[in-house]
Write an enzyme that holds these catalytic residues in place. Structure first.
Site, PDB file in Angstrom:
ATOM      1  N   GLN A 195      -3.099   9.129   7.681  1.00  0.00           N
ATOM      2  CA  GLN A 195      -3.612   9.249   9.052  1.00  0.00           C
ATOM      3  C   GLN A 195      -5.121   9.465   9.093  1.00  0.00           C
ATOM      4  O   GLN A 195      -5.748   9.274  10.137  1.00  0.00           O
ATOM      5  CB  GLN A 195      -2.924  10.414   9.775  1.00  0.00           C
ATOM      6  CG  GLN A 195      -1.443  10.218  10.018  1.00  0.00           C
ATOM      7  CD  GLN A 195      -1.141   9.161  11.062  1.00  0.00           C
ATOM      8  OE1 GLN A 195      -1.970   8.827  11.908  1.00  0.00           O
ATOM      9  NE2 GLN A 195       0.060   8.611  11.021  1.00  0.00           N
ATOM     10  N   SER A 240      -2.206   3.796   3.837  1.00  0.00           N
ATOM     11  CA  SER A 240      -1.256   2.792   4.318  1.00  0.00           C
ATOM     12  C   SER A 240      -1.962   1.792   5.223  1.00  0.00           C
ATOM     13  O   SER A 240      -2.818   2.178   6.025  1.00  0.00           O
ATOM     14  CB  SER A 240      -0.129   3.494   5.079  1.00  0.00           C
ATOM     15  OG  SER A 240       0.707   2.538   5.689  1.00  0.00           O
ATOM     16  N   GLY A 241      -1.592   0.517   5.089  1.00  0.00           N
ATOM     17  CA  GLY A 241      -2.271  -0.531   5.851  1.00  0.00           C
ATOM     18  C   GLY A 241      -1.975  -0.521   7.343  1.00  0.00           C
ATOM     19  O   GLY A 241      -2.871  -0.692   8.166  1.00  0.00           O
ATOM     20  N   HIS A 242      -0.701  -0.260   7.687  1.00  0.00           N
ATOM     21  CA  HIS A 242      -0.335  -0.522   9.085  1.00  0.00           C
ATOM     22  C   HIS A 242      -0.855   0.513  10.082  1.00  0.00           C
ATOM     23  O   HIS A 242      -0.678   0.361  11.283  1.00  0.00           O
ATOM     24  CB  HIS A 242       1.177  -0.727   9.227  1.00  0.00           C
ATOM     25  CG  HIS A 242       2.017   0.500   9.071  1.00  0.00           C
ATOM     26  ND1 HIS A 242       2.518   1.176  10.159  1.00  0.00           N
ATOM     27  CD2 HIS A 242       2.457   1.153   7.976  1.00  0.00           C
ATOM     28  CE1 HIS A 242       3.245   2.199   9.720  1.00  0.00           C
ATOM     29  NE2 HIS A 242       3.218   2.210   8.398  1.00  0.00           N
ATOM     30  N   CYS A 283      15.522  14.558  20.211  1.00  0.00           N
ATOM     31  CA  CYS A 283      16.104  13.267  20.553  1.00  0.00           C
ATOM     32  C   CYS A 283      15.287  12.119  20.001  1.00  0.00           C
ATOM     33  O   CYS A 283      15.800  11.039  19.789  1.00  0.00           O
ATOM     34  CB  CYS A 283      16.215  13.125  22.060  1.00  0.00           C
ATOM     35  SG  CYS A 283      17.557  14.084  22.700  1.00  0.00           S
TER      36      CYS A 283
END
Ligand SMILES: Cc1ncc(COP(=O)(O)O)c(C=O)c1O
Lengths: 399, 144
Positions: free
Chosen positions: A182, A202-204, A327
């Site tokens: 992040q 991380s790439g995405h 939830c």
């Protein structure tokens, strides 16, 4: 009225940028060769991988040979932690230190290792969502082989005192890994300068495709393989290289890190407008430190309502966000991050995370600030919990 | 997790939301810790549920199941209402994701708790009519 589409869930994933996509395209159909092949066609692919690796190493401030491509952040985390655990075990060290509010890619890996006989200390975080370096220092013992602490938290965006923790680890001769999934692109990171031994990205999360990431691992740490097979990634991580995605990752990282200061300034203005605006609703609270916070992250708890219904209703207005309610976490308990900073279940259920990007316009923010109070008012008007809170605490039952 | 169109419709436009002043029976089930509370109000005349309203704190399925349950019992006799099961609520909503089945259980219990309250107010033993109604998460599959 045309339905809006305001994507405020960039901490979950991002759209692939045009530049990353364009850079990747040639490697699908024309330059599709295997980077291990000897002929020109393969060597072109190998060159593309090398230049991507060089680019990424340059951005992170390490050597080219210290970058390993992985399938994403989770794999990088698994590799670093399991690898360091095996190295430690060989030397009779079986103790790992992490924090209670890591991403599940770290937590579940540590829990797995506990089942294999490792000892794991989960240091707490304070009410602002910050790890105390002192806690790490106190937890380190002769058998400690790894400290792994995330650079920035994915839910509440708090930026951890990485430099201090790295220093402690260095002084005590313990490997230090950080999950920077992040933080990359939002915070300036130089692994050498900061004393980081291993770092996952991380790439995405930075406008590259899903399914590509990287692990930086300092030369001298001979991490055992997680994936065995061919000789790719210096014999350390088998599998034919995903050339297009590797190229896309390098371009996306370059863009994300090109001018972080300016980006922080732009985004934090928008972020602060969102925070201040939403906090005008009564009985709300900001989760996570206000200052030591990603420029993209807003996380607010809103009493008397439940997160999933908030998200569903915001979605009807074209606002895409996330929540730490049970939830939406897919379990029965609300987010472990919100519980870790001491929120009672009831308040953790009613959390809203907005993670913005440069695509988020000022008009979008106006619209969000108009819409959230309306939606909260509607949900509170039908909430027996809100009714009870108002009665017991003498509040006037409107926002 | 994907909700059916019916669930989304009942979430977006819940039927019978609100309170009934001078209700003849009120039932509240669930708790804030688990993330869902349902409160149901009944107006009963000559053994017929003339009006029913609800308030719900909870997820999309919690709102939709309460809404559907009120629709299914409105205008019915108490005896008929007591035959309503959570399965009927699920069917009427064209299904629920497995993780949300407990919401339908809660809706059934809220209704039964309200009817039990009605009997209590009549000076009658509700257990004789309604059976045991749990006022907490005991019956909630999710918590086990
Ligand atoms: C902090 C953190 N670590 C790890 C991951 C996992 O990354 P990936 O989805 O690339 O496996 C994520 C994203 O979901 C994350 O936010």
């Amino acid at each position: 009225m045309e339905k809006r589409f305001i994507y405020c869930d960039n901490a979950a994933t991002t759209a692939v940028s045009k530049r990353a996509l364009d850079a990747a395209m040639p490697y699908f159909c024309s330059e599709f060769g295997n980077a291990s092949s000897i002929y020109m066609h393969g060597q072109n692919a190998a060159k593309a991988v090398l230049s991507a690796r060089e680019k990424i190493a340059g951005i992170l401030g390490c050597k080219t040979g210290e970058i390993y491509f992985t399938s994403g952040g989770s794999e990088a985390d698994n590799w670093a932690i399991k690898g360091a655990a095996l190295l430690g075990k060989a030397k009779g060290k079986n103790h790992i230190i992490t924090s209670v509010f890591e991403h599940h890619a770290v937590l579940h890996t540590c829990e797995f290792l506990e089942k294999q006989g490792f000892e794991v200390t989960y240091v707490p975080v304070d009410e602002n969502g910050l790890v105390r370096p002192k806690d790490i220092e106190d937890a380190i013992k002769d058998t400690t082989c790894l400290v792994t602490i995330m650079f920035a938290n994915n839910e509440i965006g708090t930026i951890q005192p990485i430099r201090e923790i790295a220093e402690i680890c260095k002084a005590r001769k313990v490997f230090f890994h950080t999950d920077a999934v992040q933080a990359v692109g939002n915070v300036e990171i130089n692994v050498k300068d900061m004393g980081i031994d291993m770092l996952s990205l991380s790439g995405h999360k930075i406008h590259a495709p899903k399914g590509i990431g990287a692990l930086y691992c300092r030369a001298g740490i001979s991490l055992p393989n997680l994936i065995h097979g061919g000789a790719q990634e210096k014999n350390k991580r088998a599998g034919t290289e995903n050339v297009p995605f590797i190229v896309a990752l390098s371009v996306a990282l370059e863009d994300a890190c090109s001018d972080i200061k300016a980006k922080q300034e732009r985004l934090s203005k928008k972020r602060d407008r969102l925070i201040d605006g939403i906090l005008k609703i009564q009985q709300t609270r900001l989760n996570g430190d206000r200052q030591k916070r990603l420029c993209s992250n807003v996380n607010i708890s809103i009493r008397g309502i439940e997160g999933e219904s908030l998200l569903l209703m915001l979605d009807m207005y074209g606002i895409l966000a996330s929540s730490g309610s049970a939830c939406t976490s897919g379990s029965l308990d609300p987010s472990h991050v919100l519980l870790a900073i001491g929120l009672p279940h009831e308040i953790a259920h009613g959390s809203l995370r907005l993670s913005i990007s440069d695509e988020t316009t000022d008009e979008d923010i106006d619209y969000i600030l108009e819409t959230v109070p309306k939606v909260v008012d509607r949900l509170r008007s039908m909430s027996p919990l809100w009714e009870r809170i108002c009665r017991e605490e003498g509040l006037v039952g409107t926002i | 997790m994907i909700y059916s169109e019916k669930v989304m419709d009942h979430f977006a436009n819940p039927r019978n939301v609100g309170e009934i002043e001078n209700a003849d029976g009120i039932g509240e089930v669930g708790n804030a810790k688990c993330g869902d509370i349902m409160k149901m109000y009944l107006k009963i005349n000559g053994g017929i549920i003339e009006d029913v309203k609800f308030k719900t704190f909870g997820c999309g399925a919690a709102v939709a199941t309460s809404s559907m349950a009120t629709e299914l019992i409105k205008g019915k006799s108490i005896e008929e209402a007591l035959k309503l099961t959570n399965k009927a609520v699920i069917e009427a909503l064209d299904g629920l994701p497995p993780a949300k089945i407990h919401c339908s259980v809660l809706a059934e219990e809220a209704m039964k708790a309200a009817i039990a309250d009605y009997y209590t107010r009549q000076g009658l033993d509700p257990e004789l009519y309604v059976g045991k109604v749990s006022h907490n998460c005991d019956a909630c599959e999710g918590c086990k």
